[in-house]
Design a protein around this motif. Structure first.
Motif, PDB file in Angstrom:
ATOM      1  N   GLN A 176       0.820  -1.205   0.000  1.00  0.00           N
ATOM      2  CA  GLN A 176       0.000   0.000   0.000  1.00  0.00           C
ATOM      3  C   GLN A 176       0.856   1.259   0.000  1.00  0.00           C
ATOM      4  O   GLN A 176       0.482   2.269  -0.604  1.00  0.00           O
ATOM      5  N   GLY A 180       0.740   4.231  -2.648  1.00  0.00           N
ATOM      6  CA  GLY A 180       0.576   5.624  -2.245  1.00  0.00           C
ATOM      7  C   GLY A 180       1.456   6.552  -3.040  1.00  0.00           C
ATOM      8  O   GLY A 180       1.078   7.690  -3.346  1.00  0.00           O
ATOM      9  N   ILE A 267      -4.105  -0.720  -3.075  1.00  0.00           N
ATOM     10  CA  ILE A 267      -4.662   0.583  -2.722  1.00  0.00           C
ATOM     11  C   ILE A 267      -6.017   0.382  -2.064  1.00  0.00           C
ATOM     12  O   ILE A 267      -6.831  -0.430  -2.514  1.00  0.00           O
ATOM     13  N   LEU A 269      -9.247   2.475  -1.025  1.00  0.00           N
ATOM     14  CA  LEU A 269     -10.010   3.723  -1.094  1.00  0.00           C
ATOM     15  C   LEU A 269     -11.437   3.488  -0.622  1.00  0.00           C
ATOM     16  O   LEU A 269     -12.389   4.026  -1.180  1.00  0.00           O
ATOM     17  N   THR A 347      -1.972  11.920   1.763  1.00  0.00           N
ATOM     18  CA  THR A 347      -0.838  11.117   1.314  1.00  0.00           C
ATOM     19  C   THR A 347      -0.530  10.013   2.313  1.00  0.00           C
ATOM     20  O   THR A 347      -0.252   8.865   1.926  1.00  0.00           O
ATOM     21  N   LEU A 350      -3.121   7.305   1.927  1.00  0.00           N
ATOM     22  CA  LEU A 350      -2.873   6.503   0.726  1.00  0.00           C
ATOM     23  C   LEU A 350      -1.750   5.493   0.956  1.00  0.00           C
ATOM     24  O   LEU A 350      -1.755   4.412   0.357  1.00  0.00           O
TER      25      LEU A 350
END
Length: 391
Positions: A176, A180, A267, A269, A347, A350
């Motif tokens: 991850q 990011g 990722i 989200l 950031t 992420l």
């Protein structure tokens, strides 16, 4: 409060009928970023991965001088192409990504046990050449190490003598955190979405009404102007917040179509990410609404306000640009700076790192304080009689 709510509902209702405002706030602004980002990332990633999986075609000059090396490179995926008369020109004209040139004295140096030199001709300024050059370079290095080890064995020496130092690499990155870095531009898309979501509304509610000569009768009513301003700011914030919400959801959906797993990345989200983004971006919604209204108040026409706000749009991009060209270590004081705190916070999310309650509170509180100051300045400008008089 009744006056503020009346202005708020009036402006929201009227702008829901405005096709230009709806297109900017609820369609173009929040969706253009996720769609284009996913399309570009898919094309780039798929293209690079496909190139990595396929044999590499390289024009070879002087292949007859090193037949054994060419055979070894073929086993690694090299497909030799016919030689070129002028390889430098061919590379500059993008007729070839890289050209391998083997000198005539290659075999003579090889038989003497000396270092045999080859040339890689490429143009590093061309974006498409990087992967091809790196693959060919790794092939040659692999072949060189293997032949070097064979020379030592032939002389009764151990190949380990070629590596007096062994390097054991321990990469502390996670799937991850690597993703990011790939999605580092996303915070700027969120800021831009907020700006686009409220820009046309802020222009229309100040410079637009001033140009239509409807602002003067509104200010003639026996109510404090700050109440009218709060109603207008509330309407701008609603459209900006709706635009941000759509953008966050769109990134969550579109992010599933980016083949990050093929790059060894991951990722997330999901809802937790979306809720934290909405929370830390809320002060920015209020701040940008006040700044847009303030700037639009100095314009005498709709077109003039568009020009001013287009210049203002560059300000939110500064933290993203600075952090991209000057990577810095994240420290706590950054969460006290509006725009920078949102960039840093998103950031970190992420990268898969969790924001503490203290960091989030610093980001929200300082953002609200600056937004309140910008609102007070805008309210002071709204008291001017020059604003009430139509141009």
């Amino acid at each position: 409060m009744k006056t503020t709510l009346t202005v708020f509902f009036k402006e929201v209702k009227e702008n829901l009928r405005d096709r230009r405002t709806l297109t900017s706030a609820l369609l173009f602004g929040p969706l253009i970023g996720p769609i284009f980002f996913v399309m570009i990332m898919n094309v780039v990633i798929t293209r690079e991965l496909n190139k990595a999986d396929q044999p590499i075609k390289v024009p070879v000059i002087g292949a007859q001088y090193a037949p054994n090396m060419i055979d070894a490179l073929k086993q690694q995926g090299l497909v030799p192409q016919p030689a070129m008369t002028d390889p430098e020109v061919a590379v500059r004209n993008q007729d070839a990504d890289v050209v391998l040139r083997i000198p005539q004295n290659f075999g003579k140096s090889w038989r003497k046990g000396e270092t045999s030199q080859v040339e890689l001709i490429y143009d590093s300024s061309q974006r498409d050449t990087g992967s091809s050059v790196d693959r060919l370079r790794r092939m040659l290095e692999t072949y060189g190490r293997h032949q070097g080890a064979m020379r030592l064995v032939a002389r009764g020496l151990s190949p380990a003598m070629m590596a007096p130092v062994s390097v054991d690499e321990r990469d502390q990155s996670t799937p991850q955190s690597r993703a990011g870095q790939l999605f580092a531009i996303m915070p700027y898309f969120f800021v831009l979405t907020i700006f686009m979501g409220g820009m046309y509304l802020a222009i229309d509610l100040t410079a637009g009404e001033r140009e239509r000569q409807s602002l003067e009768p509104l200010f003639a009513n026996p109510v404090p102007r700050w109440k009218i301003l709060l109603g207008k700011l509330g309407a701008i914030c609603v459209f900006s917040l709706a635009s941000l919400l759509i953008s966050v959801i769109a990134f969550g959906v579109c992010g599933k179509f980016v083949p990050t797993e093929r790059l060894g990345m991951m990722i997330n989200l999901g809802p937790s990410f979306a809720m934290q983004v909405l929370l830390i971006m809320l002060p920015l919604v209020m701040l940008l609404a006040s700044l847009q209204t303030l700037v639009a108040a100095f314009a005498k026409s709709y077109r003039e306000a568009q020009t001013y706000l287009s210049i203002l749009m560059m300000v939110p991009a500064l933290p993203s640009v600075l952090l991209s060209v000057m990577p810095v270590k994240v420290v706590n004081w950054m969460y006290y700076v509006p725009l920078l705190s949102q960039q840093v916070g998103i950031t970190q999310l992420l990268r898969g790192e969790q924001l503490t309650a203290v960091q989030i509170s610093h980001c929200v509180v300082t953002g609200l304080v600056v937004a309140l100051f910008a609102t007070l300045v805008t309210a002071w400008v709204y008291r001017s009689e020059r604003l009430a008089i139509s141009a």
